[in-house]
Structure formats: structure tokens, C-alpha cells
Motif scaffolding. Structure first.
Motif: not given
Length: 264
Positions: A253-258, A183-194, A137-146
Motif C-alpha cells: 500500500v501507499d499510506l499518505p500522511v498529509d 510485508n512491504i509498504n510505502c509511507v507517503a508524507p506530504g509537507m512536513v513541519d520542520g 520467513r518474516a520481515g517488514k519493509i517500509v519505504n518513505v515516499g512522498g
């Protein structure tokens, strides 16, 4: 800030390099017990050794995330190693697909390959972890999208389609899992320095426009409201936020990191 993640069991896919390695280090720093899964065990080992050298706990489980049975077996191994729990899943593993091809130039094989990895891979790991999280009855999932899964992109149709699809998977799972406290959410990176940004994107822009590579970096950053390119650590910190109870009332949610591109 103590996010209350000490001793929580976190499964991380694609932990060998780039964002995946940064996510691994960030969760290790918060005291998580790590299950690092991927096909290339040798590539993951240096990151795992780094975690252990700093006093953290990390195991490596060989797994092809496009194989559902392999994902189920990885979860069984993770639970056996860490007391039967799976508290967090962070899906970082993914690919870029064909670059610079129109939709009609993209082959069926190219389309299938990136959709299989970016969508089916996350589906498989989520599906494998869900029974344990439901029982807890608990958990966190984070998907890395774009961010190309939030705005279309010419020349990146297959990748964009796969990340749009991942958003749908995330939102549907969030609705279904919410009653179980997951809770299940998505992090959406933009261009990442690397390495890819510095070794491919920047030189190509500099050559095309006849400018220096430093000027190309500045021109790229100028597209963003914050006038800077994101880092792997920026993405890792967003994953930490969504994996902790600081974000307990956020799901689907979709959380843009951009730096302010996709949503502005």
C-alpha cells in the motif's frame, strides 16, 4: 500501545535528522535494536547517543545506499551485531532534487542523481535485506515516499518521477515477498513541519503573497482536510504501524500522511 517490537532488529536509513531522527526515536521507544546507516557518521552519532542514553541499543554503520556492495556489507555488519536477524527495514534516506525547474529545464545529471538516490538506494537496501528475511520467513519493509509520487507536481518532475518509481518497486517487491511472510509498504508524507518548511517554504510563500509568515502557515494548512501540517512524529508513527504485526494483513500500500491532500 505495545506494538510487540521489543528486541526486533531495525535497519534505518537516513537517521540523522528530521523524519529519520523521529523514526529512530520512535523505534527505540518500542524497544528495537537499531542499525543506523548513512554516509555522514558524525551527523548520526548524536541520535545514536540519545538512544543509548535512554537505555536503547543502536549501532552506526557507514554506508552509501547508492552503492549495492556497501549495502550488502552493512547488512552483514548488522547481522553480526544483533544475532543474525534483520526484522525491519525503514528507508527514510532520500533527496528533493531540483526545485522550480520544468521537466525540459532539468538536466540529465539532476535527473539521474535524484532517481539514483530515491529509487536505487531503496532497491539496494531492500535487495540486501531480502535473503535474511526470506530465510526467516518474516520481515517488514517500509519505504518513505512522498505525495508528489501520487500526484504530479509542476516544478518537481525529477523528484515526482523518483517517488512514483519507488511505489512501483514497493508493489512489485510486495507481490514477490508475500509468500515468505514479508510485508512491504510505502509511507507517503506530504509537507512536513520542520526546518525546510519554516525556513524556506513559508518565507517564500509569505514574500510572494505579501502576507505574514504565520498567515502563510495557515494558508498552507488550509489545503488539507484536517487543516494542519504533518509533523515528523506523524510520519514516524505511520512507519511504526506498518512495521508491526498490527498491520500484518497490509502489504503493497501507499499510506499518505498529509492531513488529507493526495487522496481527497
Amino acid at each position: 500501545m505495545d506494538l510487540g517490537l521489543t528486541k526486533q532488529v531495525a535497519v534505518i536509513t537516513g537517521p540523522a535528522k528530521g523524519m529519520g531522527a523521529a523514526v529512530t526515536r520512535a523505534f527505540a521507544a518500542e524497544g528495537c535494536r537499531l542499525v543506523l546507516i548513512g554516509r555522514d557518521v558524525a551527523a548520526i552519532e548524536p541520535v545514536a547517543q540519545e538512544v543509548r542514553a535512554a537505555g536503547g541499543e543502536a549501532i552506526i554503520v557507514p554506508c552509501d545506499i547508492t552503492d549495492g556492495k556497501a549495502c550488502n556489507a552493512a547488512v552483514v555488519e548488522a547481522k553480526a551485531a544483533f544475532g543474525g536477524r534483520i526484522d525491519i527495514l525503514v528507508n527514510v534516506a532520500g533527496g528533493s532534487g531540483p526545485i522550480g525547474k520544468t521537466g525540459w529545464e532539468t538536466s540529465e545529471e539532476e535527473f539521474d542523481e535524484i532517481v539514483d538516490l530515491n529509487m536505487r538506494g531503496c532497491f539496494n537496501t531492500m535487495r540486501a535485506c531480502m535473503p535474511t528475511m526470506i530465510e526467516q520467513r518474516a520481515g517488514k519493509i517500509v519505504n518513505v515516499g512522498g505525495t508528489f509520487g501520487m500526484r504530479g507536481r509542476a516544478g518537481r518532475m525529477a523528484y515526482s518521477a523518483s517517488k512514483w518509481g519507488l511505489r512501483g518497486i514497493t508493489k512489485s517487491f510486495a507481490l514477490e515477498a508475500g509468500p515468505y511472510g514479508i510485508n512491504i509498504n510505502c509511507v507517503a508524507p506530504g509537507m512536513v513541519d520542520g526546518p525546510r518548511f519554516r525556513g524556506k517554504v513559508v518565507p517564500e510563500m509569505a514574500s510572494r503573497l505579501g502576507i505574514s509568515e504565520e498567515a502563510a502557515v495557515e494558508k498552507h494548512a488550509a489545503d488539507y482536510a484536517l487543516k494542519r501540517v504533518s509533523t515528523d512524529e506523524d510520519v514516524a508513527n505511520a512507519c511504526l504501524f506498518l512495521a508491526s504485526d498490527v498491520s500484518r494483513q497490509i502489504t503493497g500500500v501507499d499510506l499518505p500522511v498529509d492531513g488529507g491532500w493526495a487522496m481527497l
